[in-house]
Design a protein around this motif. Sequence first.
Motif, PDB file in Angstrom:
ATOM      1  N   VAL A 151      19.260  22.435  32.469  1.00 30.98           N
ATOM      2  CA  VAL A 151      18.477  22.926  33.476  1.00 30.98           C
ATOM      3  C   VAL A 151      18.996  24.266  34.486  1.00 30.98           C
ATOM      4  CG1 VAL A 151      17.204  22.361  35.729  1.00 30.98           C
ATOM      5  CG2 VAL A 151      17.187  20.846  33.799  1.00 30.98           C
ATOM      6  N   TYR A 152      20.489  23.824  34.822  1.00 28.45           N
ATOM      7  CA  TYR A 152      21.205  24.564  35.789  1.00 28.45           C
ATOM      8  C   TYR A 152      21.467  25.991  34.915  1.00 28.45           C
ATOM      9  CZ  TYR A 152      21.594  21.347  39.176  1.00 28.45           C
ATOM     10  OH  TYR A 152      21.571  20.049  40.198  1.00 28.45           O
ATOM     11  N   LYS A 153      21.104  27.155  35.420  1.00 27.35           N
ATOM     12  CA  LYS A 153      21.471  28.420  34.740  1.00 27.35           C
ATOM     13  C   LYS A 153      21.997  29.128  35.732  1.00 27.35           C
ATOM     14  CE  LYS A 153      19.637  26.839  31.194  1.00 27.35           C
ATOM     15  NZ  LYS A 153      20.572  26.127  30.171  1.00 27.35           N
ATOM     16  N   ASN A 154      22.827  28.468  36.957  1.00 27.72           N
ATOM     17  CA  ASN A 154      23.461  28.782  37.923  1.00 27.72           C
ATOM     18  C   ASN A 154      24.537  27.643  38.090  1.00 27.72           C
ATOM     19  OD1 ASN A 154      24.470  29.683  40.405  1.00 27.72           O
ATOM     20  ND2 ASN A 154      22.493  30.759  40.928  1.00 27.72           N
ATOM     21  N   PHE A 155      25.383  27.817  39.292  1.00 30.06           N
ATOM     22  CA  PHE A 155      26.394  26.781  39.249  1.00 30.06           C
ATOM     23  C   PHE A 155      25.670  25.480  39.565  1.00 30.06           C
ATOM     24  CE2 PHE A 155      30.991  26.471  39.777  1.00 30.06           C
ATOM     25  CZ  PHE A 155      31.177  27.928  39.542  1.00 30.06           C
ATOM     26  N   ASP A 156      26.028  24.175  39.190  1.00 34.43           N
ATOM     27  CA  ASP A 156      25.489  22.829  39.429  1.00 34.43           C
ATOM     28  C   ASP A 156      26.142  22.706  40.869  1.00 34.43           C
ATOM     29  OD1 ASP A 156      25.815  19.645  37.576  1.00 34.43           O
ATOM     30  OD2 ASP A 156      25.389  20.142  39.512  1.00 34.43           O
ATOM     31  N   PRO A 157      25.303  22.566  41.757  1.00 35.03           N
ATOM     32  CA  PRO A 157      25.712  22.170  43.133  1.00 35.03           C
ATOM     33  C   PRO A 157      26.673  21.035  43.437  1.00 35.03           C
ATOM     34  CG  PRO A 157      23.429  21.510  42.986  1.00 35.03           C
ATOM     35  CD  PRO A 157      23.781  22.284  41.648  1.00 35.03           C
ATOM     36  N   ARG A 158      26.689  20.091  42.477  1.00 35.00           N
ATOM     37  CA  ARG A 158      27.414  18.990  42.253  1.00 35.00           C
ATOM     38  C   ARG A 158      28.720  19.286  41.987  1.00 35.00           C
ATOM     39  NH1 ARG A 158      24.032  15.618  38.164  1.00 35.00           N
ATOM     40  NH2 ARG A 158      24.281  17.569  37.215  1.00 35.00           N
ATOM     41  N   ALA A 159      28.932  20.341  41.111  1.00 33.06           N
ATOM     42  CA  ALA A 159      30.361  20.829  40.675  1.00 33.06           C
ATOM     43  C   ALA A 159      31.077  21.211  41.818  1.00 33.06           C
ATOM     44  CB  ALA A 159      30.020  21.442  39.339  1.00 33.06           C
ATOM     45  N   LYS A 160      30.412  21.884  42.747  1.00 31.94           N
ATOM     46  CA  LYS A 160      31.057  22.805  44.018  1.00 31.94           C
ATOM     47  C   LYS A 160      31.540  21.500  44.712  1.00 31.94           C
ATOM     48  CE  LYS A 160      28.229  26.708  44.072  1.00 31.94           C
ATOM     49  NZ  LYS A 160      27.041  27.658  45.042  1.00 31.94           N
ATOM     50  N   VAL A 161      31.085  20.701  45.123  1.00 36.91           N
ATOM     51  CA  VAL A 161      31.464  19.687  45.621  1.00 36.91           C
ATOM     52  C   VAL A 161      32.556  18.593  45.311  1.00 36.91           C
ATOM     53  CG1 VAL A 161      30.785  17.397  47.293  1.00 36.91           C
ATOM     54  CG2 VAL A 161      29.188  19.358  46.902  1.00 36.91           C
ATOM     55  N   MET A 162      32.464  18.501  44.039  1.00 35.82           N
ATOM     56  CA  MET A 162      33.429  17.797  43.299  1.00 35.82           C
ATOM     57  C   MET A 162      34.673  18.470  43.211  1.00 35.82           C
ATOM     58  SD  MET A 162      32.749  14.681  41.735  1.00 35.82           S
ATOM     59  CE  MET A 162      31.474  14.622  40.892  1.00 35.82           C
ATOM     60  N   LYS A 163      34.870  19.928  43.010  1.00 32.44           N
ATOM     61  CA  LYS A 163      35.894  20.741  43.078  1.00 32.44           C
ATOM     62  C   LYS A 163      36.590  20.667  44.387  1.00 32.44           C
ATOM     63  CE  LYS A 163      37.349  25.102  42.127  1.00 32.44           C
ATOM     64  NZ  LYS A 163      36.867  26.713  41.617  1.00 32.44           N
ATOM     65  N   GLN A 164      35.976  20.539  45.454  1.00 36.56           N
ATOM     66  CA  GLN A 164      36.390  20.294  46.834  1.00 36.56           C
ATOM     67  C   GLN A 164      36.955  18.853  46.806  1.00 36.56           C
ATOM     68  OE1 GLN A 164      32.895  20.874  49.447  1.00 36.56           O
ATOM     69  NE2 GLN A 164      32.807  22.976  48.907  1.00 36.56           N
ATOM     70  N   SER A 165      36.556  17.918  46.308  1.00 33.30           N
ATOM     71  CA  SER A 165      36.925  16.383  46.566  1.00 33.30           C
ATOM     72  C   SER A 165      38.295  16.363  45.548  1.00 33.30           C
ATOM     73  CB  SER A 165      35.608  15.497  45.879  1.00 33.30           C
ATOM     74  OG  SER A 165      36.047  14.336  46.626  1.00 33.30           O
ATOM     75  N   ALA A 166      38.102  17.242  44.575  1.00 33.07           N
ATOM     76  CA  ALA A 166      39.405  17.171  43.557  1.00 33.07           C
ATOM     77  C   ALA A 166      40.577  17.600  44.369  1.00 33.07           C
ATOM     78  CB  ALA A 166      39.121  17.771  42.332  1.00 33.07           C
ATOM     79  N   ASP A 167      40.466  18.738  45.109  1.00 35.07           N
ATOM     80  CA  ASP A 167      41.520  19.263  45.934  1.00 35.07           C
ATOM     81  C   ASP A 167      42.118  18.350  46.873  1.00 35.07           C
ATOM     82  OD1 ASP A 167      40.227  22.722  45.782  1.00 35.07           O
ATOM     83  OD2 ASP A 167      41.693  21.769  44.346  1.00 35.07           O
ATOM     84  N   GLU A 168      41.196  17.756  47.636  1.00 33.16           N
ATOM     85  CA  GLU A 168      41.426  16.753  48.749  1.00 33.16           C
ATOM     86  C   GLU A 168      42.344  15.394  48.290  1.00 33.16           C
ATOM     87  OE1 GLU A 168      37.403  17.318  51.124  1.00 33.16           O
ATOM     88  OE2 GLU A 168      37.984  15.152  50.962  1.00 33.16           O
ATOM     89  N   VAL A 169      41.661  14.878  47.154  1.00 35.54           N
ATOM     90  CA  VAL A 169      41.946  13.715  46.684  1.00 35.54           C
ATOM     91  C   VAL A 169      43.679  13.916  46.024  1.00 35.54           C
ATOM     92  CG1 VAL A 169      41.886  11.742  44.797  1.00 35.54           C
ATOM     93  CG2 VAL A 169      40.001  12.604  46.140  1.00 35.54           C
ATOM     94  N   LEU A 170      43.685  14.964  44.998  1.00 34.86           N
ATOM     95  CA  LEU A 170      44.953  15.320  44.417  1.00 34.86           C
ATOM     96  C   LEU A 170      46.127  15.628  45.737  1.00 34.86           C
ATOM     97  CD1 LEU A 170      43.162  15.000  42.088  1.00 34.86           C
ATOM     98  CD2 LEU A 170      44.661  16.768  41.143  1.00 34.86           C
ATOM     99  N   GLU A 171      45.584  16.249  46.490  1.00 35.51           N
ATOM    100  CA  GLU A 171      46.679  16.701  47.695  1.00 35.51           C
ATOM    101  C   GLU A 171      46.938  15.364  48.411  1.00 35.51           C
ATOM    102  OE1 GLU A 171      45.240  19.779  50.378  1.00 35.51           O
ATOM    103  OE2 GLU A 171      47.146  19.410  51.583  1.00 35.51           O
ATOM    104  N   LEU A 172      45.921  14.481  48.803  1.00 35.97           N
ATOM    105  CA  LEU A 172      46.446  13.266  49.362  1.00 35.97           C
ATOM    106  C   LEU A 172      47.449  12.478  48.422  1.00 35.97           C
ATOM    107  CD1 LEU A 172      45.274  11.070  51.433  1.00 35.97           C
ATOM    108  CD2 LEU A 172      44.356   9.903  49.456  1.00 35.97           C
ATOM    109  N   LEU A 173      47.303  12.425  47.174  1.00 35.33           N
ATOM    110  CA  LEU A 173      47.955  11.492  46.205  1.00 35.33           C
ATOM    111  C   LEU A 173      49.315  12.345  46.007  1.00 35.33           C
ATOM    112  CD1 LEU A 173      45.129  10.317  43.748  1.00 35.33           C
ATOM    113  CD2 LEU A 173      46.620   9.222  45.935  1.00 35.33           C
ATOM    114  N   GLY A 174      49.429  13.613  46.617  1.00 34.96           N
ATOM    115  CA  GLY A 174      50.479  14.520  46.404  1.00 34.96           C
ATOM    116  C   GLY A 174      50.788  14.948  45.042  1.00 34.96           C
ATOM    117  N   VAL A 175      49.698  15.122  44.394  1.00 34.71           N
ATOM    118  CA  VAL A 175      49.531  15.614  42.877  1.00 34.71           C
ATOM    119  C   VAL A 175      48.765  16.980  42.665  1.00 34.71           C
ATOM    120  CG1 VAL A 175      50.066  13.177  41.583  1.00 34.71           C
ATOM    121  CG2 VAL A 175      47.919  13.829  42.172  1.00 34.71           C
ATOM    122  N   GLU A 176      48.942  17.656  44.051  1.00 38.90           N
ATOM    123  CA  GLU A 176      47.982  18.774  43.794  1.00 38.90           C
ATOM    124  C   GLU A 176      48.457  19.683  42.824  1.00 38.90           C
ATOM    125  OE1 GLU A 176      49.596  17.878  46.096  1.00 38.90           O
ATOM    126  OE2 GLU A 176      50.897  19.383  47.200  1.00 38.90           O
TER     127      GLU A 176
END
Length: 393
Positions: A272-297
């Motif tokens: 369906v998405y022929k543009n960015f999946d809006p969930r992927a944008k939020v997930m990408k931000q969350s990945a940065d946060e979690v990995l930084e918290l865990l010190g594995v950025e």
Amino acid sequence: TAGVFTYDPGFTSTASCDSTITFIDGDKGELLHRGYPIDQLAGKSHFLEVCYLLLYGELPKPAELEDFEARVTGHTMLHEQMVYFFRGFRRDAHPMAIMVGVVGAMSAFYHDSTDISDPWQREVASIRMIAKMPTIAAWAYKYSIGQPFEYPRNDLDYASNFLRMCFSVPAEEYEVNPILSRAMDRIFTLHADHEQNASTSTVRLASSSGANPFACIAAGIACLWGPAHGGANQACLEMLREIGTPDRIPEFIARAKDKDDPFRLMGFGHRVYKNFDPRAKVMKQSADEVLELLGVENNPTLQVAKELEKQALADPYFTEKKLFPNVDFYSGIILEAMGFPTSMFTPIFAVSRTIGWISQWKEMISDPQMKIGRPRQLYQGETLRDYVDIEKR
Ligand code: SDX
């Protein structure tokens, strides 16, 4: 062309159905749950509040939310006899195989919530499914690694309870980190519902025959398991690991573009998405946060994912075909950093999507006009002919 079918689960339209739950605009990259944008829900709400919204259509007032959360909390335990059901599996069974089996068997344990003609039983079945899926998924994981089951606790929120049931052991209590718990809750929210995707359509079709809710949800779990659907988060992380280093990315992009190579970029593209999946944008931000918290950025997998996204989105093959990262592209990186094996990625998707399946199931079976779904076909086979005895063939 063959395979195109009209699908009428009780609604007049064909190849689709009427629903008021989730709206997707694939061109704009927009996803609304009961009118609320997914990025606002992921940023301001929490999973059980989103469950209430999907199930009942409105954001709850404080007392309504408190009552709903108490009802879900009160149903998180499984019938103790189900422990023996888990023990029937080999230890190396994929957690999704266990979830399909255990959820399908729930109708044999919870007889008082299988009659879909009874609104009270429909409500109890809904609450039971939302409440018990984290326990089932956590126990499937524990069973696969040979550790004892951890029972749910009523003093923990939904995501914290799930993390604790997965990672606590009798010898050492798992201390739930609130930031990881928030990230887990956000992953649940981002996967909650997605209109008529393959597994939700499976649940609707199964439900249209009047089958009990547990059997219908088990059918949805089975469909979600496929690598083109919910299994893509596991397949995507395995692909990123196989790529290993950024210098190998061009090789995999070339393979994805090669018509004669069945390889696809996992976590990329969408029906369906022929543009960015809006969930992927939020997930990408969350990945940065979690990995930084865990010190594995500097996690190599995250570096490969970001570079792969950058190179693919600079390549006309992907941009002209409107192929963008979808919800599965970054989720596996977060889940791996939290300590989950890839085999648990799709079960976590199933825990979250249960509210979507249940909400759509409830919407459909509440329609007095509901008829059994009966997909049609465009017949492409032989025309009429007479039987030939074997001696004459
Ligand atoms: C989910 O339906 C939902 O809503 C699902 C979901 C949900 O929340 O329930 O959003 C969750 O399932 C997300 C999708 C997860 N799957 C993957 O990430 C697997 C990799 N993606 C592909 O397999 C694919 O993109 C699909 C299955 C998702 C969609 O396939 P389509 O319908 O063929 O996509 P398309 O019509 O947009 O493809 C256009 C072209 C085709 O080439 P041509 O026939 O035009 O030459 O792009 C090609 C496709 O072959 N293409 C890809 C590609 N995805 C599509 N080429 C390389 N890599 C890819 N990932």
